[in-house]
Scaffold this motif. Structure first.
Motif, PDB file in Angstrom:
ATOM      1  N   GLU A  73      24.660 -63.101 -32.111  1.00 43.60           N
ATOM      2  CA  GLU A  73      25.446 -62.195 -32.744  1.00 43.60           C
ATOM      3  C   GLU A  73      26.084 -60.838 -32.260  1.00 43.60           C
ATOM      4  O   GLU A  73      27.162 -60.561 -32.255  1.00 43.60           O
ATOM      5  N   ASP A  74      25.206 -60.109 -31.331  1.00 48.14           N
ATOM      6  CA  ASP A  74      25.577 -58.891 -30.899  1.00 48.14           C
ATOM      7  C   ASP A  74      26.623 -59.515 -29.744  1.00 48.14           C
ATOM      8  O   ASP A  74      27.616 -58.714 -29.660  1.00 48.14           O
ATOM      9  N   LEU A  75      26.157 -60.536 -29.047  1.00 41.87           N
ATOM     10  CA  LEU A  75      27.173 -60.780 -27.785  1.00 41.87           C
ATOM     11  C   LEU A  75      28.418 -61.172 -28.667  1.00 41.87           C
ATOM     12  O   LEU A  75      29.714 -60.748 -28.061  1.00 41.87           O
ATOM     13  N   SER A  76      28.729 -62.170 -29.649  1.00 39.09           N
ATOM     14  CA  SER A  76      29.924 -62.229 -30.179  1.00 39.09           C
ATOM     15  C   SER A  76      30.567 -61.150 -30.727  1.00 39.09           C
ATOM     16  O   SER A  76      31.834 -61.060 -30.546  1.00 39.09           O
ATOM     17  N   ALA A  77      29.687 -60.333 -31.370  1.00 39.54           N
ATOM     18  CA  ALA A  77      30.588 -58.860 -31.670  1.00 39.54           C
ATOM     19  C   ALA A  77      31.180 -58.267 -30.502  1.00 39.54           C
ATOM     20  O   ALA A  77      32.161 -57.988 -30.748  1.00 39.54           O
ATOM     21  N   LEU A  78      30.308 -58.140 -29.424  1.00 38.98           N
ATOM     22  CA  LEU A  78      30.823 -57.312 -28.489  1.00 38.98           C
ATOM     23  C   LEU A  78      32.174 -58.296 -27.874  1.00 38.98           C
ATOM     24  O   LEU A  78      33.251 -57.574 -27.523  1.00 38.98           O
ATOM     25  N   ILE A  79      32.192 -59.571 -27.715  1.00 38.18           N
ATOM     26  CA  ILE A  79      33.488 -60.106 -27.425  1.00 38.18           C
ATOM     27  C   ILE A  79      34.692 -59.803 -28.415  1.00 38.18           C
ATOM     28  O   ILE A  79      35.684 -59.635 -27.791  1.00 38.18           O
ATOM     29  N   PHE A  80      34.490 -59.933 -29.648  1.00 38.67           N
ATOM     30  CA  PHE A  80      35.403 -59.562 -30.319  1.00 38.67           C
ATOM     31  C   PHE A  80      35.921 -58.372 -30.328  1.00 38.67           C
ATOM     32  O   PHE A  80      37.272 -57.866 -30.299  1.00 38.67           O
TER      33      PHE A  80
ATOM     34  N   GLU B 131      27.700 -49.270 -28.413  1.00 35.42           N
ATOM     35  CA  GLU B 131      28.290 -50.524 -27.556  1.00 35.42           C
ATOM     36  C   GLU B 131      27.307 -50.810 -26.595  1.00 35.42           C
ATOM     37  O   GLU B 131      26.995 -51.787 -25.959  1.00 35.42           O
ATOM     38  N   ALA B 132      27.284 -49.585 -25.807  1.00 37.33           N
ATOM     39  CA  ALA B 132      26.412 -49.515 -24.412  1.00 37.33           C
ATOM     40  C   ALA B 132      24.952 -50.283 -24.699  1.00 37.33           C
ATOM     41  O   ALA B 132      24.577 -50.897 -23.829  1.00 37.33           O
ATOM     42  N   GLU B 133      24.372 -49.871 -25.691  1.00 40.87           N
ATOM     43  CA  GLU B 133      23.163 -50.319 -26.171  1.00 40.87           C
ATOM     44  C   GLU B 133      23.184 -51.865 -26.379  1.00 40.87           C
ATOM     45  O   GLU B 133      22.327 -52.622 -25.679  1.00 40.87           O
ATOM     46  N   ILE B 134      24.096 -52.164 -27.063  1.00 41.11           N
ATOM     47  CA  ILE B 134      24.280 -53.725 -27.306  1.00 41.11           C
ATOM     48  C   ILE B 134      24.433 -54.579 -25.960  1.00 41.11           C
ATOM     49  O   ILE B 134      23.941 -55.563 -25.971  1.00 41.11           O
ATOM     50  N   ARG B 135      25.366 -53.757 -25.152  1.00 43.56           N
ATOM     51  CA  ARG B 135      25.814 -54.509 -24.154  1.00 43.56           C
ATOM     52  C   ARG B 135      24.538 -54.803 -23.086  1.00 43.56           C
ATOM     53  O   ARG B 135      24.337 -55.723 -22.478  1.00 43.56           O
ATOM     54  N   ALA B 136      23.839 -53.572 -22.972  1.00 45.02           N
ATOM     55  CA  ALA B 136      22.463 -53.682 -22.417  1.00 45.02           C
ATOM     56  C   ALA B 136      21.620 -54.782 -22.733  1.00 45.02           C
ATOM     57  O   ALA B 136      21.038 -55.414 -21.878  1.00 45.02           O
ATOM     58  N   ARG B 137      21.365 -54.877 -23.889  1.00 43.33           N
ATOM     59  CA  ARG B 137      20.534 -55.758 -24.771  1.00 43.33           C
ATOM     60  C   ARG B 137      20.869 -56.987 -24.524  1.00 43.33           C
ATOM     61  O   ARG B 137      20.269 -57.993 -23.961  1.00 43.33           O
ATOM     62  N   ALA B 138      22.352 -57.341 -24.474  1.00 45.29           N
ATOM     63  CA  ALA B 138      23.015 -58.851 -24.279  1.00 45.29           C
ATOM     64  C   ALA B 138      22.706 -59.260 -23.107  1.00 45.29           C
ATOM     65  O   ALA B 138      22.600 -60.304 -22.563  1.00 45.29           O
ATOM     66  N   LEU B 139      22.829 -58.328 -22.110  1.00 42.78           N
ATOM     67  CA  LEU B 139      22.724 -58.492 -20.513  1.00 42.78           C
ATOM     68  C   LEU B 139      21.195 -59.106 -20.152  1.00 42.78           C
ATOM     69  O   LEU B 139      21.195 -59.812 -19.436  1.00 42.78           O
ATOM     70  N   ALA B 140      20.432 -58.297 -20.834  1.00 44.84           N
ATOM     71  CA  ALA B 140      19.028 -58.517 -20.632  1.00 44.84           C
ATOM     72  C   ALA B 140      18.745 -60.060 -20.946  1.00 44.84           C
ATOM     73  O   ALA B 140      17.908 -60.699 -20.313  1.00 44.84           O
ATOM     74  N   SER B 141      19.032 -60.304 -22.234  1.00 47.22           N
ATOM     75  CA  SER B 141      18.440 -61.643 -22.647  1.00 47.22           C
ATOM     76  C   SER B 141      19.515 -62.661 -22.308  1.00 47.22           C
ATOM     77  O   SER B 141      18.867 -63.873 -22.693  1.00 47.22           O
ATOM     78  N   ARG B 142      20.762 -62.283 -22.070  1.00 47.53           N
ATOM     79  CA  ARG B 142      21.520 -63.673 -21.472  1.00 47.53           C
ATOM     80  C   ARG B 142      21.430 -64.712 -22.435  1.00 47.53           C
ATOM     81  O   ARG B 142      21.447 -65.822 -22.292  1.00 47.53           O
ATOM     82  N   PRO B 143      21.775 -64.371 -23.696  1.00 48.22           N
ATOM     83  CA  PRO B 143      22.083 -65.364 -24.747  1.00 48.22           C
ATOM     84  C   PRO B 143      23.381 -66.274 -24.509  1.00 48.22           C
ATOM     85  O   PRO B 143      24.120 -65.952 -23.753  1.00 48.22           O
ATOM     86  N   THR B 144      23.106 -67.452 -24.976  1.00 44.18           N
ATOM     87  CA  THR B 144      24.503 -68.112 -24.750  1.00 44.18           C
ATOM     88  C   THR B 144      25.202 -68.513 -26.174  1.00 44.18           C
ATOM     89  O   THR B 144      24.294 -68.587 -27.087  1.00 44.18           O
ATOM     90  N   LEU B 145      26.323 -68.588 -26.256  1.00 49.64           N
ATOM     91  CA  LEU B 145      27.015 -68.870 -27.580  1.00 49.64           C
ATOM     92  C   LEU B 145      27.225 -70.540 -27.611  1.00 49.64           C
ATOM     93  O   LEU B 145      27.944 -70.782 -26.881  1.00 49.64           O
TER      94      LEU B 145
END
Lengths: 155, 155
Positions: A73-80, B131-145
């Motif tokens: 969810e975070d990731l897609s939010a960032l993308i949008f 945003e920076a926080e979310i970006r860091a988290r997203a980068l760390a966990s590398r989720p896929t959409l």
DNA sequence: TGGGATATCATGGGAAATCATGGGAGTCAA
DNA sequence: TTGACTCCCATGATTTCCCATGATATCCCA
């Protein structure tokens, strides 16, 4: 389905405009929004590009939250939040925003790199380097592409 | 379907007015109510924004409800109670009410943050931090959409 | 199959429209 | 009357539209 194939290098003029390759435009011609959607890659020094339909599919996926983890969810939010709608002018040109250019290190020319359902925008030299690297890795590991069986069209 | 994409930072003038980004207005242009709906976020120091159609979907329970977990009823009730209709003026500006501004800590500028089918309104600095926080988290966990397969158009 | 004619494409630049923003004046309600 | 809220006009900067051009690719016809 429209696919983005091949790599094209185009210039950026004094106004910051660059031509979207004609074949890419053709791939997006059927869509309501006449332009491309671009957002900064999380993993590379490049820009991810796609059509609005791709974003809508992302949005559809994000609505069904059961399938989505918090990270997704975070990731897609960032993308949008990061995505820009870049409509092309009558000549098929778009203007890449300043921060997008900076992220990819683009100054006076860009490489449009087809990725199938999406494409990427690179600083040409940077892409050449990355491509060589990927090619070398592929040679070493011999990956395979799973092909799903063709669904026979009735008739 | 219209989507809210990208992030725009606009000023608030002495009269408390701020321009709704032109692309957001375009996304809402087809609707009967010419303006935005805003309510205070339950989870963040920001304001949730959407079009009237999204509120109607919340009310129908048609689509939006899976966006909220078990206590959907209570939540949506709170949302309806807190939501304001903010019509824009001929120049596309809205006036954010006092308590809304206070909730998000907004003083002289706001960030409109696209979230797909909805958007958020932040104090610009606050959003940058989040945003920076979310970006860091997203980068760390590398989720896929997960992308659900494209539904082939008949033909 | 060859060569000329035509269409397409990437590129360049001036003019006009759009957008975010600011402020004065009129309107409505308390 | 006072205050808040709208509408209207104004403005600078940016963006978009429109026209033009050379080069390439494609088409057509002999």
């Amino acid at each position: 389905m429209a696919l983005f194939l091949s790599t094209f290098v185009n210039r950026i003029d004094k106004k910051g405009r660059t031509s979207v390759p004609a074949t890419f435009r053709a791939a997006l011609a059927a869509q309501a929004f006449q332009g491309v959607v671009a957002y900064r890659s999380f993993t590379n020094a490049c820009v991810e590009g796609c059509g609005m339909d791709f974003m809508e599919r992302l949005s559809d996926g994000a609505q069904g939250l059961d399938a989505f983890s918090a990270e997704q969810e975070d990731l897609s939010a960032l993308i949008f939040a990061d995505a820009r709608q870049l409509p092309w002018d009558p000549e098929g040109r778009i203007s890449l925003p300043e921060d997008i250019l900076a992220h990819a290190g683009i100054t006076d020319a860009v490489a449009f790199v087809g990725k199938g359902q999406t494409f990427q925008i690179w600083q040409p030299e940077a892409y050449r380097a990355v491509e060589a690297e990927i090619r070398a890795r592929a040679l070493a590991s011999r990956p395979t592409l799973p092909l799903r069986p063709k669904i026979p069209a009735g008739g």
